[in-house]
Design an enzyme around this catalytic site. Structure first.
Site, PDB file in Angstrom:
ATOM      1  N   ARG A  18       0.680  -1.658  -0.631  1.00 25.12           N
ATOM      2  CA  ARG A  18       0.201   0.014  -0.012  1.00 25.12           C
ATOM      3  C   ARG A  18       0.726   1.601  -0.032  1.00 25.12           C
ATOM      4  O   ARG A  18       0.854   1.859  -0.996  1.00 25.12           O
ATOM      5  CB  ARG A  18      -0.704   0.200   1.515  1.00 25.12           C
ATOM      6  CG  ARG A  18      -2.108  -0.809   0.790  1.00 25.12           C
ATOM      7  CD  ARG A  18      -2.623  -1.428   2.701  1.00 25.12           C
ATOM      8  NE  ARG A  18      -2.062  -1.734   3.771  1.00 25.12           N
ATOM      9  CZ  ARG A  18      -2.447  -1.146   4.535  1.00 25.12           C
ATOM     10  NH1 ARG A  18      -3.512  -0.533   5.259  1.00 25.12           N
ATOM     11  NH2 ARG A  18      -1.758  -0.955   5.437  1.00 25.12           N
ATOM     12  N   ASN A  36      -6.143  -2.518   1.998  1.00 23.55           N
ATOM     13  CA  ASN A  36      -6.257  -3.867   2.020  1.00 23.55           C
ATOM     14  C   ASN A  36      -7.317  -4.395   2.170  1.00 23.55           C
ATOM     15  O   ASN A  36      -8.667  -3.415   2.759  1.00 23.55           O
ATOM     16  CB  ASN A  36      -5.655  -4.425   3.303  1.00 23.55           C
ATOM     17  CG  ASN A  36      -3.789  -4.004   2.919  1.00 23.55           C
ATOM     18  OD1 ASN A  36      -3.370  -4.465   2.168  1.00 23.55           O
ATOM     19  ND2 ASN A  36      -3.296  -4.501   4.284  1.00 23.55           N
TER      20      ASN A  36
END
Length: 91
Positions: A18, A36
């Site tokens: 990320r 996520n």
């Protein structure tokens, strides 16, 4: 401008994917977000000039050095994020 919804599948959680995605998107001047998923996938919406979005989509296959991407699903998105690319909480 184009906007796409992306699901990245593979070993992409717990490896800095990320943060890497955010940094790469910001470097390219793209808008959107990444998070996520409980499934173990990473989900993102990426918006910007079509050629730059395509470049980012190609980069998603590599990710950070510890990532292992097995597939990427891409679909057009009605969401039109504007502003800085952000990391969202897991959802």
């Amino acid at each position: 401008m184009t906007s796409v919804h992306v699901t990245v599948v593979g070993g992409v959680q717990g490896v800095g994917y990320r943060a890497w995605c955010r940094d790469e998107a910001v470097r390219r001047g793209l808008s959107g977000w990444v998070r996520n998923r409980p499934s173990g996938d990473v989900e993102a919406v990426i918006a910007g000039e079509p050629a730059i979005v395509d470049d980012m989509l190609a980069a998603l296959w590599t990710g950070p050095s510890s990532a292992s991407v097995s597939s990427i699903d891409v679909a057009e998105s009605d969401e039109a994020p504007d502003g800085e690319f952000t990391v969202r909480a897991t959802a």
